[in-house]
Design an enzyme around this catalytic site. Sequence first.
Site, PDB file in Angstrom:
ATOM      1  N   ASN A   9       0.268 -16.361 -34.955  1.00 40.17           N
ATOM      2  CA  ASN A   9      -0.172 -17.164 -33.584  1.00 40.17           C
ATOM      3  C   ASN A   9       0.799 -16.515 -32.492  1.00 40.17           C
ATOM      4  O   ASN A   9       1.880 -16.245 -32.398  1.00 40.17           O
ATOM      5  CB  ASN A   9       0.947 -18.402 -33.783  1.00 40.17           C
ATOM      6  CG  ASN A   9       0.965 -19.511 -32.593  1.00 40.17           C
ATOM      7  OD1 ASN A   9       0.230 -19.066 -31.871  1.00 40.17           O
ATOM      8  ND2 ASN A   9       1.772 -20.438 -32.713  1.00 40.17           N
ATOM      9  N   LYS A  11       0.903 -17.325 -29.567  1.00 40.58           N
ATOM     10  CA  LYS A  11       1.425 -18.272 -28.610  1.00 40.58           C
ATOM     11  C   LYS A  11       0.879 -17.796 -26.786  1.00 40.58           C
ATOM     12  O   LYS A  11      -0.234 -17.361 -26.812  1.00 40.58           O
ATOM     13  CB  LYS A  11       2.821 -18.042 -28.457  1.00 40.58           C
ATOM     14  CG  LYS A  11       3.270 -18.825 -30.201  1.00 40.58           C
ATOM     15  CD  LYS A  11       4.785 -19.073 -30.187  1.00 40.58           C
ATOM     16  CE  LYS A  11       5.026 -19.340 -31.673  1.00 40.58           C
ATOM     17  NZ  LYS A  11       6.274 -19.751 -31.717  1.00 40.58           N
ATOM     18  N   HIS A  98       1.267 -28.049 -33.486  1.00 39.63           N
ATOM     19  CA  HIS A  98       2.483 -27.104 -33.184  1.00 39.63           C
ATOM     20  C   HIS A  98       3.694 -27.776 -32.732  1.00 39.63           C
ATOM     21  O   HIS A  98       3.330 -28.555 -31.706  1.00 39.63           O
ATOM     22  CB  HIS A  98       2.166 -25.751 -32.568  1.00 39.63           C
ATOM     23  CG  HIS A  98       3.005 -24.640 -32.804  1.00 39.63           C
ATOM     24  ND1 HIS A  98       4.206 -24.501 -32.296  1.00 39.63           N
ATOM     25  CD2 HIS A  98       3.079 -23.527 -33.606  1.00 39.63           C
ATOM     26  CE1 HIS A  98       5.072 -23.706 -32.412  1.00 39.63           C
ATOM     27  NE2 HIS A  98       4.431 -22.869 -33.437  1.00 39.63           N
ATOM     28  N   GLU A 100       5.684 -26.844 -30.697  1.00 38.97           N
ATOM     29  CA  GLU A 100       5.665 -26.772 -28.998  1.00 38.97           C
ATOM     30  C   GLU A 100       4.861 -27.484 -28.504  1.00 38.97           C
ATOM     31  O   GLU A 100       5.145 -27.938 -27.341  1.00 38.97           O
ATOM     32  CB  GLU A 100       5.488 -25.001 -28.855  1.00 38.97           C
ATOM     33  CG  GLU A 100       6.747 -24.090 -29.360  1.00 38.97           C
ATOM     34  CD  GLU A 100       6.481 -22.872 -29.644  1.00 38.97           C
ATOM     35  OE1 GLU A 100       4.971 -22.416 -29.336  1.00 38.97           O
ATOM     36  OE2 GLU A 100       7.057 -21.984 -30.207  1.00 38.97           O
ATOM     37  N   GLU A 170       6.469 -25.798 -40.489  1.00 42.37           N
ATOM     38  CA  GLU A 170       7.396 -25.184 -39.681  1.00 42.37           C
ATOM     39  C   GLU A 170       8.418 -25.688 -39.188  1.00 42.37           C
ATOM     40  O   GLU A 170       8.290 -26.618 -38.244  1.00 42.37           O
ATOM     41  CB  GLU A 170       6.306 -24.555 -38.399  1.00 42.37           C
ATOM     42  CG  GLU A 170       5.346 -23.670 -38.697  1.00 42.37           C
ATOM     43  CD  GLU A 170       4.680 -22.941 -37.327  1.00 42.37           C
ATOM     44  OE1 GLU A 170       4.558 -21.605 -37.619  1.00 42.37           O
ATOM     45  OE2 GLU A 170       4.741 -23.600 -36.285  1.00 42.37           O
ATOM     46  N   GLY A 176      11.395 -18.999 -33.957  1.00 45.30           N
ATOM     47  CA  GLY A 176      11.867 -18.177 -32.742  1.00 45.30           C
ATOM     48  C   GLY A 176      13.108 -18.044 -32.696  1.00 45.30           C
ATOM     49  O   GLY A 176      13.789 -17.540 -31.679  1.00 45.30           O
ATOM     50  N   SER A 216      10.167 -17.610 -38.077  1.00 47.35           N
ATOM     51  CA  SER A 216      10.873 -16.515 -38.447  1.00 47.35           C
ATOM     52  C   SER A 216      10.791 -15.635 -39.486  1.00 47.35           C
ATOM     53  O   SER A 216      11.522 -14.898 -40.230  1.00 47.35           O
ATOM     54  CB  SER A 216      12.682 -16.904 -38.135  1.00 47.35           C
ATOM     55  OG  SER A 216      13.050 -17.137 -36.946  1.00 47.35           O
TER      56      SER A 216
END
Length: 255
Positions: A9, A11, A98, A100, A170, A176, A216
């Site tokens: 991904n 992003k 996701h 985010e 996730e 991250g 991660s």
Amino acid sequence: MRKKIVAGNWKMNMDYNEGLSLFSELINMVKDEVTGKQQAVVCSPFIHLHSLVQLSKGYTKFSLGAQNAHQAESGAYTGEISAKMIRSVGAEYVILGHSERRQYFGESNDLLAKKTDTALKHDLNPIFCIGETLQERESNKHFDVIKNQLAEGVFHLDETSFGKLVIAYEPVWAIGTGVTASSAQAQEIHAFIRKEIASKYNQQVADDTTILYGGSCTPKNAPELFAQPDIDGGLIGGASLKSRDFVDIIKVYNS
Ligand code: 13P
């Protein structure tokens, strides 16, 4: 047998030329080094998709995906991209839900259920993301959160449609941050997801569902994570932007 998938991904990273050169590098490395049956997927920004599909032509190891799609078919939604448009350039996957998108764009389970329907209608395979926040884990709500995200986001689908999904676990606290879930923590949730799928549909559907881990993930921790019985690959953020790291993660499944 369910598919093993390693998906990147990107992003909101990589301008057009950077993305093309990273992907060309990936293709060359994967051609030379990858020997297993695993599938590699790159979920790039929209601007790259058409060109990346062209670059990957004739080479079935790589599929392309988008990172979002609108729930409507078409219309007056300035700035949005539809599932049909994504499919029309040859992409096969779309990341939906996701964390985010949930966090910064207020995407709810209800909205994601609609996006899933529209994506499936246009022959895209959603990579449907679920996962708890740190606060939810610390207050011991993680199983409830996962259960609810599945129930409200995707369990309205019939068995055939559900079979087109990839699920990605996730944990938000691992994205991250450099803090990865331990293989035991990830396996525990993956087994729980599979059990939920079995009780909603049946054991066969559960056994056939690819469930990815994301958060991660690196070449260092991927071998142990991917060795867990219910982990079928990864959804890779930061490490998918470095060709060496991403290919090394894909190679965990080399035969
Ligand atoms: P990182 O691998 O950078 O933690 O990101 C994971 C992710 O969000 C993939 O969708």
